[in-house]
Design an enzyme around this catalytic site. Structure first.
Site, PDB file in Angstrom:
ATOM      1  N   TYR A 235       0.660  -1.266  -0.041  1.00  0.00           N
ATOM      2  CA  TYR A 235      -0.150   0.059   0.199  1.00  0.00           C
ATOM      3  C   TYR A 235       0.883   1.345   0.051  1.00  0.00           C
ATOM      4  O   TYR A 235       0.737   2.198   0.931  1.00  0.00           O
ATOM      5  CB  TYR A 235      -1.069  -0.055   1.211  1.00  0.00           C
ATOM      6  CG  TYR A 235      -1.739  -1.289   1.276  1.00  0.00           C
ATOM      7  CD1 TYR A 235      -2.809  -1.474   0.874  1.00  0.00           C
ATOM      8  CD2 TYR A 235      -1.179  -2.099   2.283  1.00  0.00           C
ATOM      9  CE1 TYR A 235      -3.472  -2.692   0.995  1.00  0.00           C
ATOM     10  CE2 TYR A 235      -1.792  -3.415   2.575  1.00  0.00           C
ATOM     11  CZ  TYR A 235      -2.988  -3.489   1.906  1.00  0.00           C
ATOM     12  OH  TYR A 235      -3.652  -4.901   2.339  1.00  0.00           O
ATOM     13  N   ASP A 305       0.519  -0.560   4.949  1.00  0.00           N
ATOM     14  CA  ASP A 305      -0.095   0.751   5.753  1.00  0.00           C
ATOM     15  C   ASP A 305      -1.485   0.898   4.634  1.00  0.00           C
ATOM     16  O   ASP A 305      -1.641   1.581   3.752  1.00  0.00           O
ATOM     17  CB  ASP A 305       0.908   1.979   4.993  1.00  0.00           C
ATOM     18  CG  ASP A 305       0.277   3.401   5.579  1.00  0.00           C
ATOM     19  OD1 ASP A 305      -0.467   3.590   6.186  1.00  0.00           O
ATOM     20  OD2 ASP A 305       0.747   4.436   4.842  1.00  0.00           O
ATOM     21  N   CYS A 332      -4.119   4.594  10.391  1.00  0.00           N
ATOM     22  CA  CYS A 332      -4.733   5.766  10.980  1.00  0.00           C
ATOM     23  C   CYS A 332      -5.958   5.353  11.572  1.00  0.00           C
ATOM     24  O   CYS A 332      -6.958   6.059  11.980  1.00  0.00           O
ATOM     25  CB  CYS A 332      -5.068   6.804   9.941  1.00  0.00           C
ATOM     26  SG  CYS A 332      -6.185   6.443   8.659  1.00  0.00           S
TER      27      CYS A 332
END
Ligand SMILES: C[S@@+](CC[C@H](N)C(=O)[O-])C[C@H]1O[C@@H](n2cnc3c(N)ncnc32)[C@H](O)[C@@H]1O
Length: 377
Positions: A235, A305, A332
């Site tokens: 990613y 990620d 996140c």
């Protein structure tokens, strides 16, 4: 006590749940209220009633927390972008730290000792470099609303400025408002282009330039501590982590399904004279089996990620089976991350060495985390 919608009650707040809502209790009923702080007593109005929980709207703070501050933004509370502007920044950091530790313990079965203190953002306002502005025709008011989705998730809150974005984005907001889009629901992405990175218009780039050096430093530190010679950057977007860590390994490969981002990643590597890596435009799921065969597992680190939804179960299972020496998971979205770490660590296949949280999104419920996982022998 039989509670009804619209009832007004006093409530003691004893926690802030992930997502930023305060948690109070009325007999056996859990009541969620936004824009409050642990330790406060507040007057609220019940807006939603279920069997085991209720939601309420804050009417008045009866006993304020010492950490309560005046929000900088006049839209705070109506706009859905920020949840924590009413809390002093030091308090936000403490709250997020506790939420991460609690979540990782509960979902990821991860000991709190592994979670390092949250790194603060040097600029708690004016930091965000990318936003999506929406427009929506308000029939009854005969007005085009231009702004962000409201906290109640239904309509667009009309805004003329945003306190958490970089100042030049506020100029862009003014420009969009001066040249309004046609009636109807549209989305416009506004961004500040990073200085040293080629990033196509619709491709991903990290949202906060102020904490970016710390994010890179964390990933590099984890990678060098693990001692891998090969890196698979999954990613990879425009090649951000692979390129930043290229000199720490013999070879690397980045994988990303956004073809324009991959073209930019090649450009970004060439601009830095980095030639020990390659970039593959493909879905992670499609090429990972081959990549893991190509590199010797004992000498390989994998960066994950993924988008907010986390990794595919097949991807995690493949990592468990092939067992690269190290997995560095960047996210996140701590909830999906904790779920995925739990899968990777099940039966002792990987061990979590540490988690470094970074406050890439001050004033909001969001937080970035980087985890260092090692394969157990
Ligand atoms: C959170 S971003 C990370 C980007 C990059 N690591 C960075 O720091 O700039 C997630 C990226 O994953 C890409 N992506 C999402 N699903 C994917 C998949 N199944 N295979 C490959 N790339 C994917 C998205 O296009 C996006 O660029």
């Amino acid at each position: 006590m039989s509670l009804k919608l619209g009832d007004k009650i006093n409530l003691a707040i004893h926690d802030l749940a992930f997502g930023g809502e305060g948690v109070g209790r009325l007999d056996d009923l859990v009541v969620f209220v936004p824009f409050v702080i642990t330790g406060e007593t507040v007057e609220v109005e019940i807006t939603e009633l279920r069997k085991k929980f209720a939601r309420a709207r804050l009417l008045r703070v009866l006993t304020p927390s010492p950490e309560r501050v005046a929000p900088q933004c006049r839209y705070f509370g109506a706009c859905g972008g920020c949840q924590y502007q009413h809390i002093a920044y030091a308090g936000q950091l403490r709250i997020k730290q506790k939420q991460i530790v609690d979540l990782f313990e509960r979902v990821g079965k991860i000991s709190q000792a592994a979670v390092a203190p949250l790194l603060p953002c040097p600029s708690p306002y004016g930091y965000r470099n990318r936003i999506m502005i929406r427009s929506q025709w308000n029939g009854p008011a005969k007005k085009l609303e231009i702004g962000f989705i409201r906290a109640d998730n239904k309509f667009v809150e009309d805004i003329t400025e945003c306190k958490i974005v970089e100042p030049s984005l506020n100029e862009q907001i003014t420009h969009v408002r001066a040249h309004p889009p046609p009636k109807g629901g549209i989305k416009v992405v506004l961004r500040v282009q990073p200085e040293d990175w080629a990033v196509p218009k619709d491709s991903f780039f990290q949202n906060n330039f102020f904490l970016l050096p710390k994010l890179v430093e964390t990933v590099r530190e984890f990678l060098t501590a693990g001692g891998a010679r090969h890196l698979i950057d999954l990613y990879c977007g425009v090649g951000f982590f692979g390129i930043a860590a290229a000199d720490a390994v013999e070879s690397f490969v980045g994988v990303e399904y956004d073809q324009l981002a991959i073209a930019a990643a090649r450009e970004n590597a060439a601009a830095r004279n980095i030639n020990n890596g390659e970039f593959v435009a493909a879905k992670v799921e499609a090429v990972l089996p081959e990549l893991l065969r190509k590199f010797s597992a004992g000498k390989t680190a994998v960066i994950l990620d993924p988008p907010r939804k986390g990794c595919w179960p097949e991807t995690l299972e493949l990592l468990r089976q092939t067992g690269p020496a190290q997995v560095i998971y960047v996210s996140c979205h701590p909830a999906t991350m904790a779920r995925d770490l739990n899968i990777l660590c099940a039966d002792g296949v990987f061990e979590l060495a540490r988690v470094q949280p970074l406050d890439m999104f001050p004033q909001t419920q969001h937080v970035e985390c980087v985890a260092d996982l090692r394969r157990r022998n």
